[in-house]
Design an enzyme around this catalytic site. Structure first.
Site, PDB file in Angstrom:
ATOM      1  N   LYS A  13       1.791  -6.901  -7.221  1.00 43.85           N
ATOM      2  CA  LYS A  13       0.668  -7.345  -8.069  1.00 43.85           C
ATOM      3  C   LYS A  13      -0.471  -6.320  -8.049  1.00 43.85           C
ATOM      4  O   LYS A  13      -0.615  -5.547  -7.085  1.00 43.85           O
ATOM      5  CB  LYS A  13       0.151  -8.720  -7.621  1.00 43.85           C
ATOM      6  CG  LYS A  13      -0.676  -8.706  -6.315  1.00 43.85           C
ATOM      7  CD  LYS A  13      -2.153  -8.738  -6.564  1.00 43.85           C
ATOM      8  CE  LYS A  13      -3.100  -8.344  -5.491  1.00 43.85           C
ATOM      9  NZ  LYS A  13      -2.937  -7.850  -4.215  1.00 43.85           N
ATOM     10  N   GLY A 140       1.015  -1.850   2.572  1.00 43.82           N
ATOM     11  CA  GLY A 140      -0.374  -1.765   3.024  1.00 43.82           C
ATOM     12  C   GLY A 140      -1.311  -1.134   2.017  1.00 43.82           C
ATOM     13  O   GLY A 140      -2.362  -0.605   2.385  1.00 43.82           O
ATOM     14  N   ALA A 141      -0.950  -1.144   0.713  1.00 43.34           N
ATOM     15  CA  ALA A 141      -1.814  -0.530  -0.302  1.00 43.34           C
ATOM     16  C   ALA A 141      -2.458  -1.589  -1.193  1.00 43.34           C
ATOM     17  O   ALA A 141      -3.011  -1.269  -2.239  1.00 43.34           O
ATOM     18  CB  ALA A 141      -1.003   0.459  -1.134  1.00 43.34           C
ATOM     19  N   LEU A 143      -0.862  -3.909  -2.844  1.00 48.34           N
ATOM     20  CA  LEU A 143      -0.044  -4.182  -4.036  1.00 48.34           C
ATOM     21  C   LEU A 143       0.899  -5.373  -3.826  1.00 48.34           C
ATOM     22  O   LEU A 143       1.840  -5.570  -4.596  1.00 48.34           O
ATOM     23  CB  LEU A 143       0.762  -2.945  -4.437  1.00 48.34           C
ATOM     24  CG  LEU A 143      -0.078  -1.717  -4.797  1.00 48.34           C
ATOM     25  CD1 LEU A 143       0.818  -0.528  -5.137  1.00 48.34           C
ATOM     26  CD2 LEU A 143      -1.006  -2.011  -5.983  1.00 48.34           C
ATOM     27  N   GLY A 144       0.650  -6.142  -2.796  1.00 50.70           N
ATOM     28  CA  GLY A 144       1.421  -7.374  -2.580  1.00 50.70           C
ATOM     29  C   GLY A 144       2.843  -7.131  -2.119  1.00 50.70           C
ATOM     30  O   GLY A 144       3.737  -7.912  -2.435  1.00 50.70           O
ATOM     31  N   SER A 145       3.070  -6.032  -1.350  1.00 46.79           N
ATOM     32  CA  SER A 145       4.450  -5.750  -0.921  1.00 46.79           C
ATOM     33  C   SER A 145       4.976  -6.827   0.021  1.00 46.79           C
ATOM     34  O   SER A 145       6.152  -7.189  -0.047  1.00 46.79           O
ATOM     35  CB  SER A 145       4.549  -4.368  -0.275  1.00 46.79           C
ATOM     36  OG  SER A 145       3.782  -4.332   0.897  1.00 46.79           O
ATOM     37  N   SER A 146       4.121  -7.361   0.888  1.00 44.72           N
ATOM     38  CA  SER A 146       4.627  -8.379   1.824  1.00 44.72           C
ATOM     39  C   SER A 146       4.947  -9.673   1.083  1.00 44.72           C
ATOM     40  O   SER A 146       5.905 -10.373   1.416  1.00 44.72           O
ATOM     41  CB  SER A 146       3.635  -8.631   2.955  1.00 44.72           C
ATOM     42  OG  SER A 146       2.434  -9.140   2.434  1.00 44.72           O
ATOM     43  N   ASP A 204      -0.914 -13.553  -4.122  1.00 47.22           N
ATOM     44  CA  ASP A 204       0.129 -12.520  -4.207  1.00 47.22           C
ATOM     45  C   ASP A 204       1.513 -13.139  -4.374  1.00 47.22           C
ATOM     46  O   ASP A 204       2.297 -12.703  -5.215  1.00 47.22           O
ATOM     47  CB  ASP A 204       0.114 -11.630  -2.946  1.00 47.22           C
ATOM     48  CG  ASP A 204      -1.097 -10.719  -2.917  1.00 47.22           C
ATOM     49  OD1 ASP A 204      -2.023 -10.917  -3.724  1.00 47.22           O
ATOM     50  OD2 ASP A 204      -1.122  -9.803  -2.069  1.00 47.22           O
TER      51      ASP A 204
HETATM   52  O1  PMV Z   1      -6.420  -4.784  -1.955  1.00 50.14           O
HETATM   53  P1  PMV Z   1      -6.239  -6.202  -1.648  1.00 50.14           P
HETATM   54  O2  PMV Z   1      -5.006  -6.848  -2.263  1.00 50.14           O
HETATM   55  O3  PMV Z   1      -6.366  -6.509  -0.200  1.00 50.14           O
HETATM   56  O4  PMV Z   1      -7.395  -6.922  -2.467  1.00 50.14           O
HETATM   57  C1  PMV Z   1      -8.394  -7.679  -1.927  1.00 50.14           C
HETATM   58  C2  PMV Z   1      -9.126  -8.374  -3.026  1.00 50.14           C
HETATM   59  C3  PMV Z   1     -10.509  -8.833  -2.609  1.00 50.14           C
HETATM   60  O5  PMV Z   1     -11.055  -9.521  -3.710  1.00 50.14           O
HETATM   61  C4  PMV Z   1     -11.390  -7.661  -2.283  1.00 50.14           C
HETATM   62  C5  PMV Z   1     -10.464  -9.742  -1.404  1.00 50.14           C
HETATM   63  C6  PMV Z   1      -9.876 -11.099  -1.647  1.00 50.14           C
HETATM   64  O6  PMV Z   1      -9.550 -11.765  -0.645  1.00 50.14           O
HETATM   65  O7  PMV Z   1      -9.801 -11.567  -2.798  1.00 50.14           O
END
Ligand code: PMV
Length: 397
Positions: A13, A140-141, A143-146, A204
């Site tokens: 995502k 860990g970027a 992008l919802g990999s987990s 996610d």
């Molecule tokens: O990069 P990510 O998927 O960790 O995005 C965090 C999105 C935030 O709005 C900054 C935090 C959240 O919990 O919604």
């Protein structure tokens, strides 16, 4: 237990608009991105269960008979139960992991064991099977990999254990489950995500299950009526960031300058709503040029707002400059402070421009993918229908 193998995929995502603002009750739009995680499940008769995760170097085998002897009564039968911290501790003990383990390899193994034991224990004996998972998504970027991993695991294990039907039985190259089965997959995937992330929002795994786009506000998720089909460049600046620290910094800034920051958050809310409105007008033929212009303006304004919140980064400025030089518009996606950015590709942007942009981004040291958003959610495939490169990656496992 099904006798045939299964091949399942689920998307990652990106947040189109509303990151950070969503933490303060505003609307966010989360969309499925067509970078997918693939899982192959093969039933076996060798008395073993094995897990292969080549992206993160995991190769584990367990004797089914040994797992069978363990007291798994702590995993409540019946309902989809949320994993308690005690259950996670017990799983660590079973896997032979130290108490303080929190590396992605450990967490991925724990999520697998949790879902395998919880779903499999409803069978007369735990099933013997091989599970291999390979992903196009970086870990860990943001992008919802987990979540894509947990969705693939839940879908494959529930189908293999015949808790939900195999939709491919009706023929076809790829297929999706019925709504009630997707809801079941999503519930189990959420529990898998909880093993990995503790207390995730559930966005996610919902996007990965349903695909398309979701509007998200105060825990309420609503799928967008018309899932958008937009092309983007997704760029990973590879600059590490901590979502937790960035969210905390925005909160401090809001407390320090409420009259300045609150209107920014309101404006970000309005950007999400305007974007939702434009996407809702999308027809089979896509969007009109003037609608693309609106989307580009929204991207630019939000990127400036996010900078004003303090979640920008020089790498993200560079991304905006490099793409801007080609007439393209970009914003950070997710937590910011580095991490990933998205660039909208209008249909009139020619392939030479896209290639030149990708090259310029690669020479900044960034990873870049040309992909689409509004991708289909969790799907089941005939192996032969998969792209040759993906087949090769999976066959190598
Ligand atoms: O990069 P990510 O998927 O960790 O995005 C965090 C999105 C935030 O709005 C900054 C935090 C959240 O919990 O919604």
């Amino acid at each position: 237990m099904l006798s045939e193998g299964l091949l399942v995929s689920a998307p990652g995502k990106v947040i189109l608009h509303g990151e950070h603002a969503v933490v303060h009750g505003k609307v966010a739009l989360a969309v499925a991105v067509n970078l997918r995680t693939f899982l192959r499940l093969q039933p076996r008769n060798n008395g073993k269960v094995s897990l292969r995760l080549p992206n993160i170097g995991v190769k584990r085998d367990w004797e089914v008979a040994k797992l069978q002897q363990l007291d798994t009564s702590f995993l409540e039968p019946g309902d989809v139960a949320a994993p308690t911290p005690e259950q996670v501790e017990k799983l660590k003990e079973m896997a032979g992991f130290p108490e303080d383990c929190k590396g992605s390899e450990h967490l991925a193994v724990l999520a697998f064991l949790y879902l395998y034991l919880s779903i499999g224990r409803k069978q007369s004996t735990l099933p013997s099977l091989d599970v291999s998972v390979w992903s196009e998504l970086p870990t860990g970027a943001g992008l919802g990999s987990s979540a894509a991993y947990a969705v693939c695991l839940a879908a494959a294990l529930l189908t293999a254990c015949e808790e939900i039907p195999n939709p491919l039985r009706d023929g076809g190259h790829a297929s999706r489950w019925a709504t009630e089965d997707l809801e079941f997959i999503n519930k189990w995937a959420f529990q898998g995500e909880r093993v990995i992330h503790g207390n995730p929002s559930g966005v996610d795994n919902a996007v990965s299950t349903w695909g398309g786009a979701l509007r998200y506000q105060r825990g309420q998720m609503t799928p967008l009526q018309r899932p958008p089909a937009l092309k983007i460049l997704l760029t990973n600046t590879q600059v590490p960031r901590s979502t937790k620290a960035l969210v905390a910094n925005v909160r401090s800034r809001l407390i320090k300058f409420p009259k300045i920051v609150a209107p920014l958050l309101d404006s970000m809310d309005a950007i999400s709503l305007e974007c939702e409105r434009v996407l809702g007008e999308m027809t089979e033929a896509g969007l009109a040029p003037e609608q693309y212009l609106i989307l580009e303006e929204l991207i630019d304004m939000n990127q400036h707002h996010l900078n004003a919140l303090g979640v920008g980064h020089t790498s993200l400025d560079q991304l905006c400059q490099v793409t801007g030089a080609q007439g393209l518009h970009s914003k950070l996606t997710g937590a910011g402070g580095g991490g990933c950015g998205i660039t909208l590709l209008r249909p009139d942007v020619g392939q030479p421009t896209v290639e030149a942009t990708k090259q310029a981004l690669a020479s900044c040291g960034f990873d870049c993918w040309e992909t689409s958003i509004g991708a289909p959610g969790v799907s089941i495939h005939q192996a032969a229908s998969l792209d040759a490169a993906i087949r090769q990656a999976l066959n190598g496992l």
